[in-house]
Design a protein around this motif. Structure first.
Motif, short mmCIF file in Angstrom:
data_model
loop_
_atom_site.label_atom_id
_atom_site.label_comp_id
_atom_site.label_asym_id
_atom_site.label_seq_id
_atom_site.Cartn_x
_atom_site.Cartn_y
_atom_site.Cartn_z
N LEU A 98 -6.98 -2.60 -7.77
CA LEU A 98 -7.63 -3.84 -7.35
C LEU A 98 -6.63 -4.94 -7.00
CD1 LEU A 98 -10.70 -4.24 -9.75
CD2 LEU A 98 -10.71 -3.59 -7.35
N LEU A 99 -5.39 -4.82 -7.48
CA LEU A 99 -4.41 -5.87 -7.27
C LEU A 99 -3.25 -5.45 -6.37
CD1 LEU A 99 -4.11 -7.35 -10.89
CD2 LEU A 99 -5.78 -7.83 -9.12
N GLN A 100 -3.28 -4.23 -5.87
CA GLN A 100 -2.16 -3.74 -5.06
C GLN A 100 -2.16 -4.35 -3.66
OE1 GLN A 100 -2.27 0.53 -4.92
NE2 GLN A 100 -2.10 0.76 -7.14
N SER A 147 0.55 0.08 -2.19
CA SER A 147 -0.28 1.28 -2.25
C SER A 147 0.23 2.35 -1.30
CB SER A 147 -1.74 0.94 -1.96
OG SER A 147 -1.90 0.41 -0.66
N MET A 148 0.80 1.94 -0.16
CA MET A 148 1.36 2.91 0.78
C MET A 148 2.56 3.63 0.18
SD MET A 148 1.27 0.96 4.48
CE MET A 148 -0.25 0.27 5.11
N ALA A 197 -8.15 -0.68 -0.33
CA ALA A 197 -8.62 -1.85 0.41
C ALA A 197 -10.13 -2.03 0.25
CB ALA A 197 -8.25 -1.73 1.88
N GLU A 198 -10.87 -0.92 0.27
CA GLU A 198 -12.33 -1.00 0.11
C GLU A 198 -12.70 -1.53 -1.27
OE1 GLU A 198 -13.98 2.80 0.89
OE2 GLU A 198 -13.81 2.62 3.06
N ARG A 199 -11.99 -1.06 -2.30
CA ARG A 199 -12.29 -1.50 -3.65
C ARG A 199 -12.01 -2.99 -3.82
NH1 ARG A 199 -8.89 1.70 -7.67
NH2 ARG A 199 -10.13 0.51 -9.17
N GLN A 200 -10.98 -3.49 -3.17
CA GLN A 200 -10.62 -4.90 -3.32
C GLN A 200 -11.66 -5.83 -2.72
OE1 GLN A 200 -6.62 -5.36 -1.82
NE2 GLN A 200 -5.73 -4.16 -3.48
N ALA A 201 -12.51 -5.30 -1.84
CA ALA A 201 -13.60 -6.12 -1.29
C ALA A 201 -14.54 -6.59 -2.40
CB ALA A 201 -14.37 -5.33 -0.24
N GLU A 219 -1.24 -15.05 -6.77
CA GLU A 219 -2.43 -15.49 -6.04
C GLU A 219 -3.70 -15.11 -6.80
OE1 GLU A 219 -2.06 -13.57 -2.30
OE2 GLU A 219 -0.37 -14.80 -1.63
N PHE A 220 -3.69 -13.90 -7.35
CA PHE A 220 -4.84 -13.42 -8.13
C PHE A 220 -5.09 -14.34 -9.32
CE2 PHE A 220 -6.29 -10.98 -11.83
CZ PHE A 220 -7.47 -10.44 -11.37
#
Length: 283
Positions: free
Chosen positions: A121-123, A128-129, A154-158, A196-197
């Motif tokens: 969720l924070l990557q 992640s790549m 990316a989908e999960r971070q939404a 930022e998080f």
């Protein structure tokens, strides 16, 4: 036979029931043939080579999300191929993880504790790549699966920016921020992402330092979800599978331990100070 379509024997041997990847390929070929399109014609509509589509239709390659979405556009379908792609993707994930991701996307509260690497969720995409490419180089996953892992992150971070957003409590073992992943610029950007998080109104970030030693209640990563109906579930992984637990008899003690760890760990302000100190050393 269409150019680039492969030998007839390959068509006969492809069993749609053998795997989600084979089922996707069989559906793509069936829909194409129903419309009387050659592989070249479909390839042009989708922006791929006929050779690439042939490898998808015969199950030699797994589809990507982008390919699935382009197939839906080409055929005028409503997420038919995208849904089929999700089945393919889930087949390459740990048992229990796809179900966890579904619940995570609707959770009212997310509590996570991570060791060794940044939680998904924070990557950052670059972080992640690097992880996905490392797994690919070890032969643990294919190039296509590496691409899908990055897409899934990316989908999960939404979930963090939906309305209303969930409350997210992230506790990171110090190893997460000390372990170098990728080039220094990748880690610097990742630390910026954590900072930022921490500033978001619906989040709390704490770093669990090494010197807490045996006072920490968890040895392995764990995630606790509070669903909209206030029911609880936990998710944890071994090397072979993920385990989603809904029985409150087992989940409630984990929640208690999580609260104890939050109380013992440095505050968010102290954790942010630690991150800033580490980030300055990378400048």
């Amino acid at each position: 036979m269409d150019a680039g379509e492969g030998k007839l024997v390959n068509r006969k041997e492809l069993d749609p029931d053998s795997s989600p990847k084979a089922a996707f390929g069989a559906r793509l070929r069936s829909w194409r043939e129903e419309r009387g399109w050659t592989q070249d014609e479909l390839a042009e509509r989708m922006g791929y080579s006929s050779t690439h589509l042939s490898s998808i239709e015969t199950g030699r390659k797994a589809p990507t999300l982008r390919l699935a979405r382009r197939a839906d556009v080409a055929f005028g379908a409503e997420e038919t191929f995208e849904r089929a792609w999700r089945v393919v993707r889930n087949a390459g994930l740990l048992e229990g993880f796809p179900q966890f991701v579904d619940h995570e996307a609707e959770a009212a509260e997310i509590r996570l504790y991570e060791v060794g690497v940044m939680p998904g969720l924070l990557q950052t995409p670059e972080y992640s790549m690097v992880l996905a490419e490392g797994a690919r180089k070890r032969g643990a996953i294919s190039s296509e699966q590496a691409e899908e892992r990055v897409t899934l992150v990316a989908e999960r971070q939404a979930a963090l920016v939906r309305t209303p957003p969930p409350l997210v409590f992230a506790m990171l073992d110090e190893s997460c921020i000390r372990r170098p992943i990728g080039e220094p610029a990748v880690m610097a950007a990742q630390l910026d992402r954590l900072l930022e998080f921490a500033e978001m109104p619906n989040t709390v970030l704490q770093v669990v330092p090494f010197d807490m030693g045996a006072r920490r209640p968890f040895d392995l990563p764990v995630t606790l979800l509070t669903l909209p109906d206030r029911s609880l579930m936990s998710y944890a992984e071994s090397a072979q599978r993920g385990h989603l637990e809904r029985d409150s008899t087992f989940v409630q003690p984990l929640l208690t331990a999580y609260h104890q760890l939050q109380a013992e760990a440095p505050s968010q302000a102290a954790s942010v100070a630690m991150l800033n100190q580490l980030r300055k050393g990378m400048s």
